[in-house]
Each structure stands twice: as structure tokens, then as C-alpha cells.
Design a protein around this motif. Structure first.
Motif, PDB file in Angstrom:
ATOM      1  N   ASN A  54      15.594  17.536  -7.392  1.00  9.28           N
ATOM      2  CA  ASN A  54      14.707  16.372  -7.397  1.00  9.28           C
ATOM      3  C   ASN A  54      14.427  15.846  -8.802  1.00  9.28           C
ATOM      4  O   ASN A  54      13.276  15.604  -9.172  1.00  9.28           O
ATOM      5  N   GLU A  55      15.487  15.640  -9.571  1.00  9.55           N
ATOM      6  CA  GLU A  55      15.333  15.062 -10.899  1.00  9.55           C
ATOM      7  C   GLU A  55      15.060  13.556 -10.845  1.00  9.55           C
ATOM      8  O   GLU A  55      14.532  12.983 -11.783  1.00  9.55           O
ATOM      9  N   GLY A  56      15.468  12.928  -9.738  1.00  9.04           N
ATOM     10  CA  GLY A  56      15.235  11.502  -9.588  1.00  9.04           C
ATOM     11  C   GLY A  56      15.908  10.681 -10.678  1.00  9.04           C
ATOM     12  O   GLY A  56      17.006  10.992 -11.146  1.00  9.04           O
TER      13      GLY A  56
ATOM     14  N   ASP B  13      17.945  15.282  -1.706  1.00  8.33           N
ATOM     15  CA  ASP B  13      17.485  15.455  -3.084  1.00  8.33           C
ATOM     16  C   ASP B  13      17.399  14.089  -3.771  1.00  8.33           C
ATOM     17  O   ASP B  13      18.326  13.273  -3.696  1.00  8.33           O
ATOM     18  N   THR B  14      16.294  13.853  -4.472  1.00  8.87           N
ATOM     19  CA  THR B  14      16.072  12.537  -5.083  1.00  8.87           C
ATOM     20  C   THR B  14      17.042  12.237  -6.216  1.00  8.87           C
ATOM     21  O   THR B  14      17.135  11.092  -6.666  1.00  8.87           O
ATOM     22  N   THR B  15      17.753  13.245  -6.684  1.00  9.72           N
ATOM     23  CA  THR B  15      18.733  13.028  -7.749  1.00  9.72           C
ATOM     24  C   THR B  15      19.973  12.290  -7.250  1.00  9.72           C
ATOM     25  O   THR B  15      20.611  11.539  -8.001  1.00  9.72           O
ATOM     26  N   VAL B  16      20.327  12.506  -5.992  1.00 10.16           N
ATOM     27  CA  VAL B  16      21.618  12.072  -5.467  1.00 10.16           C
ATOM     28  C   VAL B  16      21.858  10.561  -5.576  1.00 10.16           C
ATOM     29  O   VAL B  16      22.933  10.137  -6.047  1.00 10.16           O
ATOM     30  N   PRO B  17      20.916   9.695  -5.177  1.00  8.48           N
ATOM     31  CA  PRO B  17      21.200   8.253  -5.263  1.00  8.48           C
ATOM     32  C   PRO B  17      21.522   7.788  -6.683  1.00  8.48           C
ATOM     33  O   PRO B  17      22.378   6.903  -6.874  1.00  8.48           O
ATOM     34  N   TYR B  18      20.885   8.369  -7.668  1.00  8.08           N
ATOM     35  CA  TYR B  18      21.121   7.973  -9.057  1.00  8.08           C
ATOM     36  C   TYR B  18      22.471   8.491  -9.551  1.00  8.08           C
ATOM     37  O   TYR B  18      23.161   7.812 -10.320  1.00  8.08           O
TER      38      TYR B  18
ATOM     39  N   MET C  57      21.900  22.246 -18.403  1.00  6.30           N
ATOM     40  CA  MET C  57      20.765  21.873 -17.586  1.00  6.30           C
ATOM     41  C   MET C  57      20.530  20.364 -17.604  1.00  6.30           C
ATOM     42  O   MET C  57      21.013  19.645 -18.475  1.00  6.30           O
ATOM     43  N   ALA C  58      19.745  19.893 -16.637  1.00 11.99           N
ATOM     44  CA  ALA C  58      19.432  18.470 -16.527  1.00 11.99           C
ATOM     45  C   ALA C  58      18.147  18.103 -17.252  1.00 11.99           C
ATOM     46  O   ALA C  58      17.710  16.957 -17.181  1.00 11.99           O
ATOM     47  N   ASP C  59      17.544  19.053 -17.957  1.00  9.95           N
ATOM     48  CA  ASP C  59      16.226  18.812 -18.547  1.00  9.95           C
ATOM     49  C   ASP C  59      16.276  18.263 -19.967  1.00  9.95           C
ATOM     50  O   ASP C  59      15.238  18.030 -20.582  1.00  9.95           O
TER      51      ASP C  59
END
Length: 264
Positions: free
Chosen positions: A13-15, A44-49, A91-93
Motif C-alpha cells: 500500500n505505497e500508493g 494493493d494501492t500501489t498497483v494502479p500507479y 526498498m520502496a521507502d
């Protein structure tokens, strides 16, 4: 074109925040690469982006992890799905420096099986992060480097490149947290295979709060810390260990975003 490096990025959920991570990564990488954004659930909110970026850059793809929830299983799945002979876990952070992905991959091209981005070698630095976590990872890294001769002063850092064939041969037994980096370093050491490091500057994530759960993650790290010491093992012995671990169903981890923050 077949990629030379597969970049594995576990997410939860990184969005929209994933866009900045991908923009920096895609700008800095020069080697032919694929970027696998590994998520645990279709919603997961990351997927659309990620799909938005993938429409204009074929290097990027969203990958649904089916091995079980949590970052360890996401990394395992990503490595198994990788097409390149070298994999880099990051990592995605925003803590890791994407400019070093190519440099780490080239070390593996030259013959090492693990190439580590090291906060604790000369030229490296860690900026921010919980004090206890910093102290423990620094102590673990330096003691393993000095006494077990693992080849890196930062065995616990997740930001590493691996020879894909090596990982698939020895297997991954970790199922929680981010101890995979320590596990594979320890296995390379017991096989007496080459490990190298480059200095890195690790920056604490600009948003969010770390929730390092010492009681939850410490047993896994201690297991691989002590495993790094010992006599030389054969590849067959390590492969048999990993095969045994695969016969045990992975634990069902909760969908908790804090588990996706670095734990060492």
C-alpha cells in the motif's frame, strides 16, 4: 532484450508514493533491467500507479506474490520470477540509493555471489533510524566481518545484489522480516563463495515511522548470525536444508504495513 539485472521491490500500500521511487530508479539505472514491484494482494494501492508507469516504460511490472504474505515471501517470489542473471533487492521507502544498483550488479557480473551496499565500511553512512536498531546492526555487521569473515561489514542490510543461480540453488528459508539478506550472506560464507561490498549512504525514510519489533524479528536474525560461523558446507547440503524448509507451510502473516519497513 533480456535484462541483465532484475530489481525486486516488495511493497504494501505505497500508493502514489511509489511514483517518486520508480522515477529515481528508472532515471539512474543504465543496465538493461526489469523492475518487479511485488505485492501481496490485487487491491494493493500501489498497483494502479505501477501500471501507470508500466504503460510508458516496459521495464516495470507489477507482480502478485502467491507464496504467502509479508516481505520475505514477496522477495522470494520476486527472485523466482526474475528473468535476469543478477537480482537486486531494494526498498520502496527511498532509503536506498538507486544510483548503486548498476554498481552492485556489475560486482556480481565479475564473479561475487553477494554484493552488499554497506553503511559501515569507510565511505558509508547511516542517517537517521532508531538508535537501538543502528547499534545492533552495526555490531552484528562488524563482528561477522571480523570473526566470521563474511566479506561485508553490513550483512544485515537488505540492499544487496545476488547471483540469481546461486540463490535458486541454495534456496531461501526465511519467511518473516528482512533477514534474507543475512541468510544469503551467511550461506555464501559457509560455501566459501566471494562476497563484496561498496559504501552506501542510507537515509531514513522521509515519511512514516519505523516500528521495529525487536522480539518478533530478533530470533530470525540470530539464527543466521550464528549460522555464518562454522565449517565449510557443500552446495548439496544447503540445497537440502532449503528443500526441507519448503516442505513446511509458511506462516500466515498479518497485512501490516510496518512489516514492510526495514528491520536491520
Amino acid at each position: 532484450m533480456t535484462p541483465r539485472v532484475s530489481v525486486i521491490v516488495p511493497v504494501y500500500n505505497e500508493g502514489e508514493a511509489i511514483l517518486r521511487c520508480l522515477e529515481r530508479m528508472l532515471r539512474e539505472m543504465l543496465l538493461p533491467a526489469e523492475v518487479l514491484i511485488v505485492h501481496d494482494m490485487p487491491e494493493d494501492t500501489t498497483v494502479p500507479y505501477v501500471e501507470q508507469v508500466a504503460r510508458t516504460d516496459p521495464r516495470v511490472r507489477a507482480v502478485l506474490n502467491t507464496y504467502g504474505r509479508g516481505p520475505a515471501n514477496a522477495i522470494r517470489f520476486g527472485i523466482d520470477a526474475a528473468l535476469a542473471p543478477v537480482v537486486v533487492v531494494t526498498m520502496a521507502d527511498g532509503c536506498d540509493d538507486p544510483r548503486q544498483i548498476d554498481e552492485l550488479a556489475r560486482l556480481v557480473d565479475r564473479g561475487v555471489v553477494v554484493a552488499a551496499a554497506s553503511r559501515y565500511m569507510p565511505g558509508g553512512q547511516q542517517v537517521g533510524g532508531p538508535r537501538l536498531k543502528r547499534m545492533m546492526s552495526r555490531w552484528a555487521g562488524r563482528s561477522l566481518y571480523t570473526f566470521a569473515r563474511v566479506g561485508t561489514r553490513d550483512a544485515t542490510n537488505s540492499f544487496k545484489a545476488y547471483d540469481t543461480a546461486f540463490v535458486r540453488e541454495v534456496g531461501i528459508e526465511s519467511r518473516t522480516g528482512f533477514e534474507i539478506g543475512l541468510e544469503l550472506t551467511a550461506k555464501a560464507n559457509r560455501l566459501r563463495l566471494p562476497v563484496a561490498e561498496i559504501p552506501t549512504i542510507w537515509l531514513d525514510r522521509p515519511l512514516g515511522e519505523s516500528h521495529f519489533d525487536l522480539g518478533r524479528f530478533l530470533p530470525g536474525y540470530l539464527r543466521w548470525y550464528f549460522f555464518a560461523y562454522g565449517r565449510r558446507l557443500s552446495r548439496a547440503a544447503l540445497a537440502a536444508r532449503a528443500a526441507g524448509s519448503r516442505s513446511v507451510p509458511p506462516p500466515r502473516a498479518p497485512h501490516d504495513s510496518t512489516e514492510y519497513e526495514k528491520t536491520a
